[in-house]
Write a protein that holds these residues in place. Structure first.
Motif, PDB file in Angstrom:
ATOM      1  N   ALA A  19       0.658  -1.431   0.021  1.00 59.97           N
ATOM      2  CA  ALA A  19      -0.405  -0.193   0.142  1.00 59.97           C
ATOM      3  C   ALA A  19       0.924   1.099  -0.003  1.00 59.97           C
ATOM      4  O   ALA A  19       1.911   0.969   0.839  1.00 59.97           O
ATOM      5  N   GLN A  20       0.443   2.357  -1.104  1.00 64.05           N
ATOM      6  CA  GLN A  20       0.800   3.455  -1.047  1.00 64.05           C
ATOM      7  C   GLN A  20       0.356   4.973  -0.730  1.00 64.05           C
ATOM      8  O   GLN A  20      -0.625   4.620  -1.471  1.00 64.05           O
ATOM      9  N   GLY A  21      -0.049   5.534  -0.108  1.00 66.35           N
ATOM     10  CA  GLY A  21      -0.426   6.331   0.687  1.00 66.35           C
ATOM     11  C   GLY A  21       0.369   7.599   1.275  1.00 66.35           C
ATOM     12  O   GLY A  21       1.578   7.471   1.742  1.00 66.35           O
ATOM     13  N   SER A  22      -0.376   8.532   2.024  1.00 66.40           N
ATOM     14  CA  SER A  22      -0.515   9.047   3.188  1.00 66.40           C
ATOM     15  C   SER A  22       0.031   8.647   4.121  1.00 66.40           C
ATOM     16  O   SER A  22      -1.037   6.480   4.014  1.00 66.40           O
ATOM     17  N   ASP A  23       0.526   8.647   5.342  1.00 62.87           N
ATOM     18  CA  ASP A  23       0.776   7.951   6.541  1.00 62.87           C
ATOM     19  C   ASP A  23      -0.783   7.877   6.907  1.00 62.87           C
ATOM     20  O   ASP A  23      -1.101   6.597   7.225  1.00 62.87           O
ATOM     21  N   ILE A  24      -1.414   8.401   7.213  1.00 59.94           N
ATOM     22  CA  ILE A  24      -2.896   8.622   7.738  1.00 59.94           C
ATOM     23  C   ILE A  24      -2.852   7.729   7.202  1.00 59.94           C
ATOM     24  O   ILE A  24      -3.699   5.773   7.879  1.00 59.94           O
ATOM     25  N   ALA A  25      -4.063   7.276   5.489  1.00 57.70           N
ATOM     26  CA  ALA A  25      -4.581   6.725   4.858  1.00 57.70           C
ATOM     27  C   ALA A  25      -3.475   4.987   4.935  1.00 57.70           C
ATOM     28  O   ALA A  25      -4.415   4.133   5.219  1.00 57.70           O
ATOM     29  N   VAL A  26      -2.201   4.563   4.915  1.00 57.77           N
ATOM     30  CA  VAL A  26      -2.005   3.591   5.524  1.00 57.77           C
ATOM     31  C   VAL A  26      -1.874   3.176   6.633  1.00 57.77           C
ATOM     32  O   VAL A  26      -2.496   1.960   6.703  1.00 57.77           O
ATOM     33  N   ASN A  27      -1.493   4.119   7.851  1.00 56.24           N
ATOM     34  CA  ASN A  27      -1.952   3.555   9.016  1.00 56.24           C
ATOM     35  C   ASN A  27      -3.884   3.217   9.307  1.00 56.24           C
ATOM     36  O   ASN A  27      -4.040   1.662  10.078  1.00 56.24           O
ATOM     37  N   ASN A  28      -4.367   4.231   8.603  1.00 56.50           N
ATOM     38  CA  ASN A  28      -5.591   3.310   8.609  1.00 56.50           C
ATOM     39  C   ASN A  28      -5.510   2.006   8.275  1.00 56.50           C
ATOM     40  O   ASN A  28      -6.822   0.768   8.408  1.00 56.50           O
ATOM     41  N   LEU A  29      -5.225   2.028   6.831  1.00 53.71           N
ATOM     42  CA  LEU A  29      -5.766   0.698   6.388  1.00 53.71           C
ATOM     43  C   LEU A  29      -5.036  -0.609   7.404  1.00 53.71           C
ATOM     44  O   LEU A  29      -5.119  -1.425   7.733  1.00 53.71           O
ATOM     45  N   ILE A  30      -3.414   0.053   7.624  1.00 53.02           N
ATOM     46  CA  ILE A  30      -3.304  -1.140   8.771  1.00 53.02           C
ATOM     47  C   ILE A  30      -3.737  -1.523  10.097  1.00 53.02           C
ATOM     48  O   ILE A  30      -4.565  -2.784  10.123  1.00 53.02           O
ATOM     49  N   ALA A  31      -4.567  -0.642  11.017  1.00 51.99           N
ATOM     50  CA  ALA A  31      -5.094   0.101  11.423  1.00 51.99           C
ATOM     51  C   ALA A  31      -6.665  -1.363  10.865  1.00 51.99           C
ATOM     52  O   ALA A  31      -7.284  -2.585  11.876  1.00 51.99           O
ATOM     53  N   TRP A  32      -7.038  -1.611   9.841  1.00 52.01           N
ATOM     54  CA  TRP A  32      -8.505  -1.730   9.355  1.00 52.01           C
ATOM     55  C   TRP A  32      -8.036  -3.745   9.550  1.00 52.01           C
ATOM     56  O   TRP A  32      -8.778  -4.762   9.837  1.00 52.01           O
ATOM     57  N   CYS A  33      -6.642  -3.869   9.064  1.00 47.99           N
ATOM     58  CA  CYS A  33      -6.112  -5.172   8.630  1.00 47.99           C
ATOM     59  C   CYS A  33      -6.230  -6.190   9.863  1.00 47.99           C
ATOM     60  O   CYS A  33      -6.552  -7.055  10.382  1.00 47.99           O
ATOM     61  N   GLU A  34      -5.408  -5.184  11.450  1.00 46.27           N
ATOM     62  CA  GLU A  34      -5.936  -5.780  12.000  1.00 46.27           C
ATOM     63  C   GLU A  34      -6.850  -6.165  13.204  1.00 46.27           C
ATOM     64  O   GLU A  34      -7.344  -6.777  13.860  1.00 46.27           O
ATOM     65  N   VAL A  35      -7.691  -5.420  12.489  1.00 48.94           N
ATOM     66  CA  VAL A  35      -9.536  -5.925  13.321  1.00 48.94           C
ATOM     67  C   VAL A  35      -9.754  -7.162  12.388  1.00 48.94           C
ATOM     68  O   VAL A  35     -10.297  -8.317  13.438  1.00 48.94           O
ATOM     69  N   GLY A  36      -9.760  -6.197  11.542  1.00 51.63           N
ATOM     70  CA  GLY A  36     -10.087  -8.651  10.462  1.00 51.63           C
ATOM     71  C   GLY A  36     -11.446  -7.876  10.574  1.00 51.63           C
ATOM     72  O   GLY A  36     -12.371  -7.072  11.167  1.00 51.63           O
ATOM     73  N   VAL A  37     -11.758  -9.583   9.856  1.00 48.67           N
ATOM     74  CA  VAL A  37     -13.574  -9.858   9.961  1.00 48.67           C
ATOM     75  C   VAL A  37     -12.945 -10.973  11.027  1.00 48.67           C
ATOM     76  O   VAL A  37     -11.910 -12.020  11.643  1.00 48.67           O
ATOM     77  N   PRO A  38     -14.253 -11.828  11.692  1.00 50.50           N
ATOM     78  CA  PRO A  38     -14.678 -13.169  12.328  1.00 50.50           C
ATOM     79  C   PRO A  38     -13.631 -14.729  12.039  1.00 50.50           C
ATOM     80  O   PRO A  38     -12.995 -14.723  12.935  1.00 50.50           O
ATOM     81  N   CYS A  39     -13.456 -14.707  10.455  1.00 48.37           N
ATOM     82  CA  CYS A  39     -13.279 -15.985  10.074  1.00 48.37           C
ATOM     83  C   CYS A  39     -11.982 -15.417  10.304  1.00 48.37           C
ATOM     84  O   CYS A  39     -10.414 -16.306   9.992  1.00 48.37           O
ATOM     85  N   THR A  40     -10.576 -14.077  10.705  1.00 56.64           N
ATOM     86  CA  THR A  40      -9.461 -13.788  10.415  1.00 56.64           C
ATOM     87  C   THR A  40      -8.797 -14.031  12.201  1.00 56.64           C
ATOM     88  O   THR A  40      -7.804 -13.429  12.347  1.00 56.64           O
ATOM     89  N   GLU A  41      -9.650 -14.169  13.048  1.00 59.14           N
ATOM     90  CA  GLU A  41      -9.613 -13.956  14.026  1.00 59.14           C
ATOM     91  C   GLU A  41      -8.240 -14.719  14.670  1.00 59.14           C
ATOM     92  O   GLU A  41      -8.358 -15.976  14.769  1.00 59.14           O
ATOM     93  N   GLY A  42      -6.697 -14.536  15.713  1.00 53.81           N
ATOM     94  CA  GLY A  42      -6.311 -14.843  15.772  1.00 53.81           C
ATOM     95  C   GLY A  42      -5.210 -14.567  15.167  1.00 53.81           C
ATOM     96  O   GLY A  42      -3.590 -15.536  14.672  1.00 53.81           O
ATOM     97  N   LEU A  43      -4.706 -14.314  13.626  1.00 57.42           N
ATOM     98  CA  LEU A  43      -4.325 -13.821  12.943  1.00 57.42           C
ATOM     99  C   LEU A  43      -2.853 -12.992  12.966  1.00 57.42           C
ATOM    100  O   LEU A  43      -3.523 -11.999  13.797  1.00 57.42           O
TER     101      LEU A  43
END
Length: 64
Positions: A19-43
């Protein structure tokens, strides 16, 4: 989400996102990935810097 780059499934079962973009945009994507969806719990989310000079104009799904 305001980023460019790509997402792809890797042969080992992991998912790679470049991912490329502003620090805020990339950090928001990382945060979204860390939350994940129920089937990704524990990843695990691993974040690293890419040293390549490639510039992406959009965000795409790369079929492997």
């Amino acid at each position: 989400m305001g980023v460019t780059g790509y997402v792809t499934n890797c042969r080992d079962g992991s998912v790679e996102i470049l991912a490329q973009g502003s620090d805020i945009a990339v950090n928001n994507l990382i945060a979204w990935c860390e939350v994940g969806v129920p089937c990704t719990e524990g990843l695990t989310v691993t974040v690293g810097e890419d040293e390549a000079d490639d510039i992406y104009l959009d965000f795409s799904i790369v079929q492997s």
